[in-house]
Design a protein around this motif. Sequence first.
Motif, mmCIF file in Angstrom:
data_model
loop_
_atom_site.group_PDB
_atom_site.id
_atom_site.type_symbol
_atom_site.label_atom_id
_atom_site.label_comp_id
_atom_site.label_asym_id
_atom_site.label_seq_id
_atom_site.Cartn_x
_atom_site.Cartn_y
_atom_site.Cartn_z
ATOM 1 N N MET A 74 39.633 37.181 40.492
ATOM 2 C CA MET A 74 38.570 38.017 40.374
ATOM 3 C C MET A 74 38.611 39.065 41.578
ATOM 4 O O MET A 74 38.945 38.750 42.630
ATOM 5 C CB MET A 74 37.101 37.230 40.697
ATOM 6 C CG MET A 74 35.917 38.128 40.585
ATOM 7 S SD MET A 74 34.572 37.294 41.078
ATOM 8 C CE MET A 74 33.921 36.282 39.645
ATOM 9 N N PHE A 75 38.511 40.247 41.126
ATOM 10 C CA PHE A 75 38.304 41.482 41.921
ATOM 11 C C PHE A 75 37.126 42.044 41.736
ATOM 12 O O PHE A 75 36.957 42.857 40.735
ATOM 13 C CB PHE A 75 39.730 42.343 41.447
ATOM 14 C CG PHE A 75 41.055 42.128 42.023
ATOM 15 C CD1 PHE A 75 41.333 40.935 43.019
ATOM 16 C CD2 PHE A 75 42.053 42.981 42.034
ATOM 17 C CE1 PHE A 75 42.444 40.714 43.449
ATOM 18 C CE2 PHE A 75 43.207 43.139 42.764
ATOM 19 C CZ PHE A 75 43.360 41.662 43.468
ATOM 20 N N ASN A 76 36.609 42.280 42.859
ATOM 21 C CA ASN A 76 35.116 42.919 42.747
ATOM 22 C C ASN A 76 34.408 42.951 41.580
ATOM 23 O O ASN A 76 33.746 43.796 40.776
ATOM 24 C CB ASN A 76 35.367 44.673 42.870
ATOM 25 C CG ASN A 76 36.285 44.995 43.997
ATOM 26 O OD1 ASN A 76 35.756 44.495 45.174
ATOM 27 N ND2 ASN A 76 37.242 45.783 43.919
ATOM 28 N N PHE A 77 34.019 41.500 41.507
ATOM 29 C CA PHE A 77 33.210 40.880 40.386
ATOM 30 C C PHE A 77 33.730 40.782 39.098
ATOM 31 O O PHE A 77 33.056 40.474 38.126
ATOM 32 C CB PHE A 77 31.771 41.353 40.496
ATOM 33 C CG PHE A 77 31.302 41.188 42.088
ATOM 34 C CD1 PHE A 77 31.111 40.104 42.715
ATOM 35 C CD2 PHE A 77 30.960 42.582 42.634
ATOM 36 C CE1 PHE A 77 30.464 40.228 44.064
ATOM 37 C CE2 PHE A 77 30.607 42.565 43.935
ATOM 38 C CZ PHE A 77 30.226 41.385 44.353
ATOM 39 N N SER A 118 40.338 32.835 39.204
ATOM 40 C CA SER A 118 40.003 32.182 40.468
ATOM 41 C C SER A 118 39.273 33.176 41.442
ATOM 42 O O SER A 118 39.166 34.336 41.191
ATOM 43 C CB SER A 118 41.347 32.095 41.234
ATOM 44 O OG SER A 118 42.104 32.923 41.726
ATOM 45 N N SER A 119 38.272 32.760 42.175
ATOM 46 C CA SER A 119 37.496 33.781 42.782
ATOM 47 C C SER A 119 37.086 33.134 44.405
ATOM 48 O O SER A 119 37.280 32.017 44.457
ATOM 49 C CB SER A 119 36.158 34.020 41.961
ATOM 50 O OG SER A 119 35.184 32.559 42.243
ATOM 51 N N GLY A 120 36.994 34.020 45.212
ATOM 52 C CA GLY A 120 36.805 33.695 46.649
ATOM 53 C C GLY A 120 35.369 33.236 46.733
ATOM 54 O O GLY A 120 35.059 32.170 47.414
ATOM 55 N N GLY A 121 34.373 33.898 46.090
ATOM 56 C CA GLY A 121 33.063 33.054 46.364
ATOM 57 C C GLY A 121 32.821 32.349 45.119
ATOM 58 O O GLY A 121 33.291 31.876 44.302
ATOM 59 N N TYR A 123 29.710 31.305 41.780
ATOM 60 C CA TYR A 123 28.837 32.040 41.143
ATOM 61 C C TYR A 123 28.278 31.183 39.992
ATOM 62 O O TYR A 123 27.433 31.543 39.056
ATOM 63 C CB TYR A 123 29.862 32.983 40.322
ATOM 64 C CG TYR A 123 30.384 34.093 41.083
ATOM 65 C CD1 TYR A 123 29.783 35.217 41.409
ATOM 66 C CD2 TYR A 123 31.518 33.824 41.709
ATOM 67 C CE1 TYR A 123 30.683 36.195 42.189
ATOM 68 C CE2 TYR A 123 32.062 34.888 42.654
ATOM 69 C CZ TYR A 123 31.537 35.950 42.723
ATOM 70 O OH TYR A 123 32.168 36.984 43.748
#
Length: 185
Positions: A74-77, A118-121, A123
Motif C-alpha cells: 500500500m502506498f498512501n492508502f 501489504s500495509s504498514g498500518g 485497516y
Amino acid sequence: MAEFKSKVKNSTIEELDLAKDVPDLFLADNLMAYIQRDYLKQDISAEQKSLLSKMDKMIEQVKSSDVVVLAYPMFNFSMPAVVKAWFDSIMLKGHTWNAQDGKYLGLMKGKKALTIVSSGGSYSTGPMKALEHAVSLSNAEFQFMGFSEVKGILAEGMNGAEDAKSSNLTKAFEEIQAIAHEWYQ
Ligand SMILES: Cc1cc2nc3c(=O)[nH]c(=O)nc-3n(C[C@H](O)[C@H](O)[C@H](O)COP(=O)(O)O)c2cc1C
C-alpha cells in the motif's frame, strides 16, 4: 506467490515486474490514439499504434491468463502509481470491458484475480477502515473487467508490533493457501 507456484504444476506462470517493466502513463498523444482507435473506431497511424503497443502487450498477457495474482505494498492508502498505470493500461474499452445498451460489460469472464497487499498500518477495524483504497480498488477494477472470481488479501500492520505483524502475516499466508487450494485443488 510461492503458495501458487507450488500448486500450479500443469500451468505456465508468467511474471511481470512492474518496477522493471514500467507501464506507460496515459498522456495527451496516447490518450488521443486510444480514443480515436477504440471509441471513434478511426484508423490510426503507425506512430499512434506504437504509442499503444505497450498497453496492447499488457492487455494480451491478461487475456491469455486464467488467473492473475497481483501483489504490491500500500502506498498512501492506495496502490503504487505503477500498479495504477498497469490497470489504466489494461482497462481499455473493447478489450477488457465494453459498453452496451447503456450498461458496462466486463469481458474477462471465466478468469480469476487475486490481489495481495501489504500495509504498514491496520485497516480492518477502527478509524483507519475508511482509508483502505488498495485492496478495495483492485477488487473494483477486476470486477469491472468481468473477472468471474475476485479476491483480495491485506497483510496489514507490517510496521506495527512484532507479534501483531507476525500473526497478520501468518493469517495472510493461510488465506493465500486456502485460495490456491480452492482454485487449484
Ligand atoms: C511511499 C510509501 C507510502 C506508504 N504509504 C502507506 C500507507 O498509506 N498506509 C500504510 O499502511 N502503509 C504505507 N506504507 C508502508 C508500506 O505499505 C509497508 O512498508 C509495506 O507494505 C510493508 O512491506 P515491506 O516489509 O516490504 O516494507 C508506505 C510505504 C511507502 C514506501
